[in-house]
Write an enzyme that holds these catalytic residues in place. Structure first.
Site, mmCIF file in Angstrom:
data_model
loop_
_atom_site.group_PDB
_atom_site.id
_atom_site.type_symbol
_atom_site.label_atom_id
_atom_site.label_comp_id
_atom_site.label_asym_id
_atom_site.label_seq_id
_atom_site.Cartn_x
_atom_site.Cartn_y
_atom_site.Cartn_z
ATOM 1 N N GLY A 87 0.823 -1.218 0.000
ATOM 2 C CA GLY A 87 0.000 0.000 0.000
ATOM 3 C C GLY A 87 0.847 1.254 0.000
ATOM 4 N NE ARG A 90 8.597 6.698 -0.623
ATOM 5 C CZ ARG A 90 9.794 7.011 -1.025
ATOM 6 N NH1 ARG A 90 10.408 8.063 -0.523
ATOM 7 N NH2 ARG A 90 10.411 6.291 -1.928
ATOM 8 C CE LYS A 110 8.203 7.877 -4.764
ATOM 9 N NZ LYS A 110 8.619 7.235 -6.018
ATOM 10 N N GLY A 123 7.325 7.665 5.886
ATOM 11 C CA GLY A 123 6.374 8.324 4.983
ATOM 12 C C GLY A 123 6.961 9.484 4.205
ATOM 13 N NE ARG A 173 3.698 8.111 -8.663
ATOM 14 C CZ ARG A 173 4.297 7.127 -7.991
ATOM 15 N NH1 ARG A 173 5.580 6.874 -8.151
ATOM 16 N NH2 ARG A 173 3.611 6.405 -7.137
ATOM 17 N NE ARG A 180 0.441 0.616 -6.992
ATOM 18 C CZ ARG A 180 1.331 1.561 -6.757
ATOM 19 N NH1 ARG A 180 2.599 1.284 -6.788
ATOM 20 N NH2 ARG A 180 0.941 2.779 -6.461
ATOM 21 C CG ASP A 249 5.317 -3.286 -5.083
ATOM 22 O OD1 ASP A 249 5.985 -4.297 -5.374
ATOM 23 O OD2 ASP A 249 5.786 -2.322 -4.469
ATOM 24 C CG ASN A 250 7.593 -0.726 -7.746
ATOM 25 O OD1 ASN A 250 6.743 -0.067 -7.157
ATOM 26 N ND2 ASN A 250 8.767 -1.013 -7.217
#
Ligand code: AMP
Ligand code: MG
Length: 494
Positions: A87, A90, A110, A123, A173, A180, A249-250
């Site tokens: 999750g 940050r 981010k 974070g 961002r 994802r 996750d990326n």
């Protein structure tokens, strides 16, 4: 702050996939970077934002009135090991904007402080890694590679503690979405099939609307994502880009590059190159990226499986697994086709011949054996196409080693209808002169961390025009000394 015109479809349509949360306040925000062109694309008034308190806005001290920040939930395989809950530790999604072209884009922070997903982390983010994300993201965009992009970076005026105290920053961002592979794994791991189905429906409506309502839509989604990733990773490979942390996750569903942590560009061509300090096993080495993409897609297929067949219907499950495997097994051929398409352009070829793949492979073998600079060697083909072979030969340990290959390439070009000038021009459009060279990136970030943004701004200007040979930017085109590249290491920036 005035409204941005945000929608919040992710939070609204996917209960259980996020947690409402607020950014941590920043003590003394200062705007370090603002992307006017991107703001314009998003339909935001760049001038008005700059004139208003952009620093307070893009660190989260004063949010647009219609922002509804949420931390997104996702899971993921990191270096092969599964974490059922990662999750946004940050990051915060502020909302979605429909851009000037009618595309839905996520706007997210981010480095905006701890969230319920932070686990042991603080974070936060540091100025250097956030400006790095700007540089690499803008370079990728200028190279024509799908990518998330930075809209703004604000220094918070507070230190973040890494191996030493560093100035903190928040990056804004912009992404086609933050969906994802790990988003699907999150619900699959919990056995929450209803949520998984809602997520697949949402994803299809957002990224592949033509599939909505079709039979086998989840399987078609798998195929669409596999095709996008085949195209993306082929572009990375043809640009010499090493992502460095291709965890599930990326890996985006949209086909954009995301998460610029330990990424870097090759200098000397070598498929085994690894720059990331944490990738000690070389799992994410340059040459392994296509195989890792396929591995990640197999994890995506597993997560989708409950939507392809009901678990208690064994023959249906077997059939679904076979169908999913067909997609996973097709990936290498899709990737090869995308790679070759890019290679033909990089070789200056307009037509297609069966031997082109071998011609490209032998070229790469030559670069590897000769320890040549990847970017400059490709670029030198433009001069070679006009009869000037010296720039290419000068890049090789043994200049004569290129003779046989050059003769083959010339013969191949002769069978291609393109006139010489047009070929040279197209070679200069396919092969960049400037990439973000590690030494130059580090130098710019070090100076920015110390408070001097000028080198960052100059490098950014060069990276935004990678195909132009502009004498002013010559120092950015030069490879680093081999000793520097051999010792170069990147860090996750967490
Ligand atoms: P990454 O390697 O950047 O993809 O991050 C992997 C996971 O670690 C994600 O869940 C991130 O949100 C989380 N993470 C990374 N850095 C931090 C940090 N400084 N504080 C909290 N969570 C973090
Ligand atoms: Mg990540």
């Amino acid at each position: 702050m005035p409204a941005f015109g945000f929608d919040h479809s992710y939070a609204r349509e996917l209960p259980g996939a996020s947690v409402a949360w607020q950014p941590a306040p920043a003590a003394a925000p200062r705007l370090l970077f603002f992307n006017d062109a991107l703001a314009d694309e998003l339909g935001l008034d760049a001038r008005a934002l700059r004139e208003a308190d952009a620093a307070a806005l893009f660190c989260g001290n004063t949010l647009p009135s219609d922002a509804q920040p949420v931390a997104q939930a996702y899971a993921g395989h990191q270096f092969g090991g599964f974490s059922p809950q990662l999750g946004d530790g940050r990051a915060l999604l502020l909302g979605e904007l429909i851009d000037r072209d009618g595309r839905r884009r996520d706007i997210a922070f981010k480095g905006s402080g701890r969230t319920p997903f932070s686990r042991g982390g603080d974070g936060k983010a540091a100025v250097g890694p956030m400006l790095r994300e700007v540089l690499i993201g803008e370079a990728m965009h200028a190279l024509g590679i799908p990518t998330t992009r930075a809209l703004a970076v604000v220094a918070t005026g507070e230190p973040v503690l890494r191996d030493r105290p560093l100035p903190g920053a928040v990056l804004t961002r912009v992404a086609a979405s933050h969906l994802r592979v790990g988003s699907f794994q999150f619900f699959a791991a919990r056995g929450d099939i209803d949520a998984l189905r809602r997520l697949a429906d949402y994803t299809i409506a957002r990224h592949d609307p033509e599939l909505a309502g079709t039979p086998d839509a989840p399987l078609a989604l798998l195929r669409a994502v596999a095709r996008r990733q085949a195209a993306l990773v082929a572009r990375w490979m043809n640009a010499g880009f090493i992502h460095g942390v291709m965890n599930t996750d990326n890996m985006t569903i949209s086909g954009e590059t995301i998460d610029y942590g330990p990424c870097a560009f090759l200098e000397t061509y070598d498929p085994d190159v690894v720059f990331s300090s944490i990738d000690t096993g070389g799992r994410y080495a340059y040459g392994k990226q296509p195989a890792i993409a396929r591995w990640n897609l197999a994890r995506f297929a597993e997560a989708l499986l409950p939507l392809l067949a009901s678990a208690d219907d064994e023959p249906a499950v077997r059939h679904a697994v076979a169908q999913a495997m067909e997609v996973i097994d097709a990936f290498p051929a899709w990737y090869d086709a995308e790679l070759l398409r890019g290679q033909r352009a990089k070789l200056g070829l307009a037509s297609e011949e069966a031997e082109d793949a071998a011609l490209a492979a032998d070229w790469l073998a030559l670069l590897r054996a000769q320890r040549a600079d990847f970017t400059l060697a490709w670029r030198a083909l433009a001069d070679a196409s006009q009869g000037a072979e010296q720039p290419l030969r000068a890049l090789l340990a043994d200049p004569a080693a290129a003779d046989a290959w050059l003769a083959r390439w010339r013969a191949r070009c002769a069978r291609d209808a393109l006139p010489a000038d047009a070929r040279a021009a197209s070679l200069r459009r396919a092969n960049p002169w400037i990439i973000p060279r590690n030494q130059r990136v580090e130098e710019a970030l070090e100076r920015a961390t110390a408070g001097d943004l000028a080198p960052f701004e100059q490098l950014l200007a060069a990276l935004r025009r990678p195909f132009d040979e502009n004498a002013e930017f010559a120092r950015y085109a030069e490879p680093a000394p081999a000793e520097v590249t051999a010792c170069y290491q990147t860090f996750c920036g967490t």
